[in-house]
Design a protein around this motif. Structure first.
Motif, mmCIF file in Angstrom:
data_model
loop_
_atom_site.group_PDB
_atom_site.id
_atom_site.type_symbol
_atom_site.label_atom_id
_atom_site.label_comp_id
_atom_site.label_asym_id
_atom_site.label_seq_id
_atom_site.Cartn_x
_atom_site.Cartn_y
_atom_site.Cartn_z
ATOM 1 N N PHE A 58 -1.128 6.079 6.274
ATOM 2 C CA PHE A 58 -0.472 4.898 5.717
ATOM 3 C C PHE A 58 -1.450 3.764 5.439
ATOM 4 N N PHE A 59 -2.503 3.665 6.245
ATOM 5 C CA PHE A 59 -3.517 2.653 5.963
ATOM 6 C C PHE A 59 -4.231 2.961 4.644
ATOM 7 N N VAL A 60 -4.701 4.192 4.502
ATOM 8 C CA VAL A 60 -5.428 4.572 3.286
ATOM 9 C C VAL A 60 -4.499 4.541 2.074
ATOM 10 N N PHE A 61 -3.320 5.144 2.198
ATOM 11 C CA PHE A 61 -2.376 5.181 1.079
ATOM 12 C C PHE A 61 -1.950 3.771 0.671
ATOM 13 N N GLY A 62 -1.596 2.952 1.647
ATOM 14 C CA GLY A 62 -1.131 1.597 1.339
ATOM 15 C C GLY A 62 -2.192 0.735 0.681
ATOM 16 N N THR A 63 -3.398 0.754 1.230
ATOM 17 C CA THR A 63 -4.436 -0.111 0.664
ATOM 18 C C THR A 63 -4.908 0.390 -0.699
ATOM 19 N N PHE A 64 -5.087 1.696 -0.853
ATOM 20 C CA PHE A 64 -5.521 2.214 -2.155
ATOM 21 C C PHE A 64 -4.437 2.001 -3.215
ATOM 22 N N THR A 65 -3.172 2.177 -2.832
ATOM 23 C CA THR A 65 -2.079 1.949 -3.780
ATOM 24 C C THR A 65 -2.019 0.491 -4.194
ATOM 25 N N MET A 66 -2.172 -0.397 -3.221
ATOM 26 C CA MET A 66 -2.122 -1.828 -3.516
ATOM 27 C C MET A 66 -3.237 -2.236 -4.475
#
Length: 132
Positions: A58-66
């Motif tokens: 969720f950290f990687v997915f959330g930050t890269f998506t943002m």
């Protein structure tokens, strides 16, 4: 609801995912795991390997998506202002890509570490690789 509002909503959701994962700090880390004493982990550890992997995802997915959605917001403004495209035309031809690209980009970075076991705090050749 406009394209701008949908993009801002997506940016906000992605940012919340990444921020919550970061805000959990050491809680999701495996409580029974023994870590290298030279790298001191302060904080309460309450989790297991699965919670650690979920936090990493969720950290990687959330930050890269943002970050990717921020880029798509720039593309939207380029279409609307520089190319003077009508809102309806952007909605039909461009908006699907404004959502597909960030999600595909983020998933391409967030999913592979599951298969290489890089979301756990592990020592590899004396170096710490990706961790919770």
């Amino acid at each position: 609801s406009t394209i701008y509002h949908r993009l801002m909503f997506a940016i906000s959701c992605a940012d919340i995912l990444g921020s919550v994962a970061m805000g959990l700090t050491t809680w999701p880390m495996p409580k029974d795991e023994i870590f290298d004493p030279s790298f001191f982990w302060e904080g309460t550890r309450l989790g297991n390997i699965q919670t650690c992997e979920a936090q990493g995802f969720f950290f990687v997915f959330g930050t890269f998506t943002m970050f990717a959605y921020n880029g798509m917001l720039c593309v939207y403004y380029t279409c609307a202002i520089a190319f003077k495209m009508e809102e309806q035309k952007i909605k039909k031809r461009v908006e699907p890509w404004l959502h597909i690209i960030p999600l595909a980009f983020a998933l391409s970075y967030a999913v592979p570490p599951f298969f290489t076991k890089m979301y756990n705090a592990t020592i590899h050749e004396g170096k710490i690789v990706l961790f919770c």
